[in-house]
Design an enzyme around this catalytic site. Structure first.
Site, mmCIF file in Angstrom:
data_model
loop_
_atom_site.group_PDB
_atom_site.id
_atom_site.type_symbol
_atom_site.label_atom_id
_atom_site.label_comp_id
_atom_site.label_asym_id
_atom_site.label_seq_id
_atom_site.Cartn_x
_atom_site.Cartn_y
_atom_site.Cartn_z
ATOM 1 N N GLU A 38 0.942 -1.128 -0.009
ATOM 2 C CA GLU A 38 -0.005 0.063 -0.186
ATOM 3 C C GLU A 38 0.898 1.233 -0.083
ATOM 4 O O GLU A 38 1.992 1.208 0.839
ATOM 5 C CB GLU A 38 -1.001 0.062 1.241
ATOM 6 C CG GLU A 38 -1.931 1.148 1.349
ATOM 7 C CD GLU A 38 -2.842 1.159 2.492
ATOM 8 O OE1 GLU A 38 -2.882 0.380 3.379
ATOM 9 O OE2 GLU A 38 -3.680 2.381 2.345
ATOM 10 N N ARG A 263 5.935 -12.685 9.532
ATOM 11 C CA ARG A 263 6.706 -11.586 9.158
ATOM 12 C C ARG A 263 7.836 -11.344 9.898
ATOM 13 O O ARG A 263 8.232 -11.807 10.831
ATOM 14 C CB ARG A 263 5.886 -10.332 9.571
ATOM 15 C CG ARG A 263 5.401 -10.004 10.898
ATOM 16 C CD ARG A 263 4.242 -9.070 11.080
ATOM 17 N NE ARG A 263 4.659 -8.044 10.667
ATOM 18 C CZ ARG A 263 3.767 -6.937 9.683
ATOM 19 N NH1 ARG A 263 2.569 -7.623 9.169
ATOM 20 N NH2 ARG A 263 4.353 -6.008 9.200
ATOM 21 N N LYS A 273 5.054 0.567 9.549
ATOM 22 C CA LYS A 273 4.847 1.902 8.907
ATOM 23 C C LYS A 273 4.377 3.016 9.728
ATOM 24 O O LYS A 273 4.659 4.099 9.500
ATOM 25 C CB LYS A 273 3.975 1.682 7.697
ATOM 26 C CG LYS A 273 4.827 0.995 6.601
ATOM 27 C CD LYS A 273 4.318 1.288 5.103
ATOM 28 C CE LYS A 273 3.166 0.334 4.862
ATOM 29 N NZ LYS A 273 2.940 0.154 3.356
HETATM 30 P P1 ATP Z 1 1.623 -2.221 8.274
HETATM 31 O O1 ATP Z 1 2.908 -1.693 8.668
HETATM 32 O O2 ATP Z 1 0.721 -0.879 8.226
HETATM 33 O O3 ATP Z 1 0.888 -3.426 9.026
HETATM 34 P P2 ATP Z 1 2.326 -3.592 5.982
HETATM 35 O O4 ATP Z 1 3.640 -3.224 6.193
HETATM 36 O O5 ATP Z 1 1.597 -4.931 5.968
HETATM 37 O O6 ATP Z 1 1.587 -2.398 6.740
HETATM 38 P P3 ATP Z 1 1.971 -3.353 3.033
HETATM 39 O O7 ATP Z 1 2.116 -2.256 2.129
HETATM 40 O O8 ATP Z 1 0.314 -3.990 3.000
HETATM 41 O O9 ATP Z 1 1.954 -2.815 4.454
HETATM 42 O O10 ATP Z 1 2.914 -4.498 2.859
HETATM 43 C C1 ATP Z 1 3.094 -4.916 1.398
HETATM 44 C C2 ATP Z 1 3.539 -6.377 1.675
HETATM 45 O O11 ATP Z 1 4.663 -6.634 2.491
HETATM 46 C C3 ATP Z 1 2.497 -7.251 2.231
HETATM 47 O O12 ATP Z 1 2.249 -8.624 1.470
HETATM 48 C C4 ATP Z 1 2.743 -7.716 3.516
HETATM 49 O O13 ATP Z 1 2.431 -8.917 3.844
HETATM 50 C C5 ATP Z 1 4.430 -7.547 3.405
HETATM 51 N N1 ATP Z 1 5.083 -7.339 4.680
HETATM 52 C C6 ATP Z 1 4.988 -6.236 5.353
HETATM 53 N N2 ATP Z 1 5.652 -6.214 6.411
HETATM 54 C C7 ATP Z 1 6.512 -7.382 6.521
HETATM 55 C C8 ATP Z 1 7.269 -7.833 7.488
HETATM 56 N N3 ATP Z 1 7.786 -7.451 8.518
HETATM 57 N N4 ATP Z 1 7.561 -9.113 7.166
HETATM 58 C C9 ATP Z 1 7.609 -9.733 5.912
HETATM 59 N N5 ATP Z 1 6.508 -9.276 5.002
HETATM 60 C C10 ATP Z 1 5.864 -8.001 5.315
#
Ligand code: ATP
Ligand code: MG
Length: 565
Positions: A38, A263, A273
């Site tokens: 996003e 994650r 974020k």
């Molecule tokens: P927020 O921090 O608000 O939870 P987000 O980091 O999930 O948001 P997105 O832009 O939706 O933000 O993430 C894009 C992709 O990155 C998604 O498929 C998510 O699963 C993956 N992603 C995000 N954070 C991690 C992480 N710490 N480890 C692995 N993958 C991640």
């Protein structure tokens, strides 16, 4: 172009699923993944893991990889984020070729599918407020209560939904909800919201829309439209998978497989974020690309290499359970990579002047220095040696502590690639500060001379005073003092764990001549001090500014050795 056998021998539970799908020809042996950020912030190291995983799988199975912006929430999204994300994905080698997509381009199709669900009695317009919906949703042990609007006819719903789209209602006045099961043990299936009213301009669609789809409704449709076979996401979506499947089954469209993995969490690091945005907005860092940030942009500016980040993502692999990785492992990988690649140079961060009283005034000798002992092809360079030099203040002590082997009055050290010198006297300012060290050199001790192999206890780095270039050096330390930054005292939050010494600026350093012409982004090792990178924003040839990437001290190797004992 698809193959049933992967070209790498990597193995993990996701690849096991794909291998099985290829065996049963579930997707006709096609493998197509995506990275769906996003655009509401910059990417961080957790996203890098997701990019490496999704891209790596597509590459290894000769499949395809898409970059797709999940831009369904206009209130937080911005073109600046879109641009930075594209840059960062490319920098990490995530090659999406011409497959750059935007979920907002599918809004018309999503709307048509919503209409289809309404027609089939599977969705309805609800007038409850967000709070009311939440209050009626029930709990894990208690069924929810049906909305009083649940039994509107398809005709009524179609008319109301069209009026929602036409902008006739204010924000929050109505939602479109899926009609599933208010008693489902999975709360996500208790008539989830599909659309909400948000009168706000979208960064790509302008004011075309005032209803926006929720993640749960939109995500599977986006995957389906793009023909994604394996939709890999993080564990928090595991309980949403039945909903992902339900929407797709109701519509009878192409059905990708959602797979969840744990994650990435890192010690001493925040990977949310929302919290990273706070660090930026409240001025705790200079921006999203502050070299202390765990963003790709920050790491990049700090001087981390994309190879080392990719390698790190590979090593940690994927798991089904949440865990926290030691940030020392990432730093270890950066060092290993730079040790092979980075040219060595000499730089003095806290200079004190040395005058070699028995070296002729005006004379300069050129001495040969090795560019990288780990890489013979890097060759050697000539460094100037003259009567006046700089060494580190810390390499001299007026009152040497026990076991101090570096310079003090009456003792000797070797100058790297040069002579052995002996400190004779200290020259002080009126206020008692050490201004100069008057030393003598032993002309017989440079390379090629009979005394070249004479041993002294310490070797220190130096630069020739008249040849050195002035530089600013920025030393970085971890941004947080706690292993888990969220572990704060009562009533406080992660900001209370900020490290007040995470940045130290040294404005008056003296660096070897060749470093004066460093281009932004150039990396090297300052001998004995660490790896450094010319800052991409502030460094200019002639006026260099260096970021310390990492020190030379490797905490990981220690941790590893302890583990083996
Ligand atoms: P927020 O921090 O608000 O939870 P987000 O980091 O999930 O948001 P997105 O832009 O939706 O933000 O993430 C894009 C992709 O990155 C998604 O498929 C998510 O699963 C993956 N992603 C995000 N954070 C991690 C992480 N710490 N480890 C692995 N993958 C991640
Ligand atoms: Mg997310």
């Amino acid at each position: 172009m698809t193959m049933s056998e992967p070209i790498s021998d990597k193995s993990d539970f996701i690849r096991d699923i794909i291998n099985e799908d290829n065996k049963t020809e579930k997707f006709k042996k096609r493998v197509h993944t995506r990275f769906p950020p996003e655009p509401n912030g910059y990417l961080h190291i957790g996203h890098a893991k997701s990019i490496c995983l999704n891209y790596g799988i597509a590459r290894d199975y000769s499949g395809k990889f898409n970059l797709r912006f999940d831009d369904t929430n206009p209130t937080k999204e911005d073109q600046e984020y879109v641009d930075s994300i594209i840059d960062d994905v490319k920098w990490l080698g995530g090659d999406f070729e011409d497959r750059l997509f935007y979920a907002s381009d599918y809004f018309e199709q999503m709307y048509a599918w919503a209409v289809q669900l309404i027609e089939h009695g599977k969705a309805y317009v609800c007038d409850l407020t967000g709070d009311e919906i939440r209050a009626m949703r029930g709990t894990l042990t208690e069924a929810g209560k049906g909305s009083p609007y649940r039994d509107r006819t398809p005709g009524e719903n179609l008319a109301l939904f069209a009026r929602m789209r036409a902008g006739e209602f204010p924000d929050g006045a109505k939602t479109l909800r899926a009609k599933i099961d208010m008693a489902s043990p999975n709360i996500n299936l208790r008539d989830p919201i599909m659309y909400r009213i948000v009168h706000e301009d979208h960064h790509r669609q302008g004011n075309k829309w005032c209803i926006y789809p929720t993640y749960d409704w939109a995500h599977g449709l986006e995957d389906s439209i793009e023909g994604i076979t394996h939709s890999i996401c993080t564990l928090e979506f595991e309980n949403h998978r039945p909903l992902y499947d339900w929407f797709i089954e109701q519509l009878g469209i192409f059905h990708p497989q959602q797979i969840e993995f744990a994650r990435l969490n890192l010690t001493y690091t925040i990977l949310s974020k929302r919290k990273l945005l706070r660090l930026v907005q409240e001025g705790h860092v200079s921006g999203w690309d502050d070299p202390r940030m765990p963003t790709i942009a920050g790491y990049r500016r700090r001087g981390y290499t994309s190879d080392a980040i990719k390698n790190f993502c590979d090593i940690i692999s994927v798991a089904k359970r949440d865990s926290t990785i030691d940030v020392a492992l990432l730093e270890h990988g950066i060092r290993e990579d730079l040790n092979k690649k980075a040219r060595r140079a000499m730089a003095v961060l806290n200079p004190v002047k040395v005058v070699i009283t028995n070296f002729p005034e005006g004379r300069t000798e050129m001495l040969e220095a090795v560019n990288n002992p780990e890489d013979e092809t890097a060759g050697t360079r000539m460094v100037p040696f003259s009567r006046e030099l700089y060494i580190e203040q810390d390499d001299f002590r007026e009152v040497p502590p026990p076991k101090y082997h570096r310079l003090s009055v009456g003792t000797e050290v070797r100058l790297r690639y040069a002579y052995i010198i002996k400190c004779e006297t200290i020259v002080k300012d009126a206020d008692g500060a050490v201004r100069e060290l008057h030393c003598t050199y032993d002309p017989d001790t440079r390379s090629g001379m009979p005394g070249a192999s004479r041993k002294v206890k310490a070797t220190v780095h130096w630069v020739s005073a008249k040849d050195a270039v002035d530089a600013e050096v920025r030393l970085y330390d971890r941004l947080f003092i706690r292993e888990n930054p969220d572990d704060a005292e009562d009533g406080k939050d992660f900001l209370s764990n900020l490290n007040p010494h995470s940045l130290q600026v040294l404005p008056r350093c003296k660096v070897e001549q060749m470093l004066g012409s460093a281009m932004p982004g150039d990396r090297c090792q300052f001998e004995r001090l660490g790896y450094f990178c010319a800052d991409a924003r502030d460094s200019k040839p002639g006026a260099p500014v260096f970021n310390r990437i990492v020190t030379l001290k490797d905490a990981w190797t220690k941790i590893e050795q302890k583990g083996k004992q």
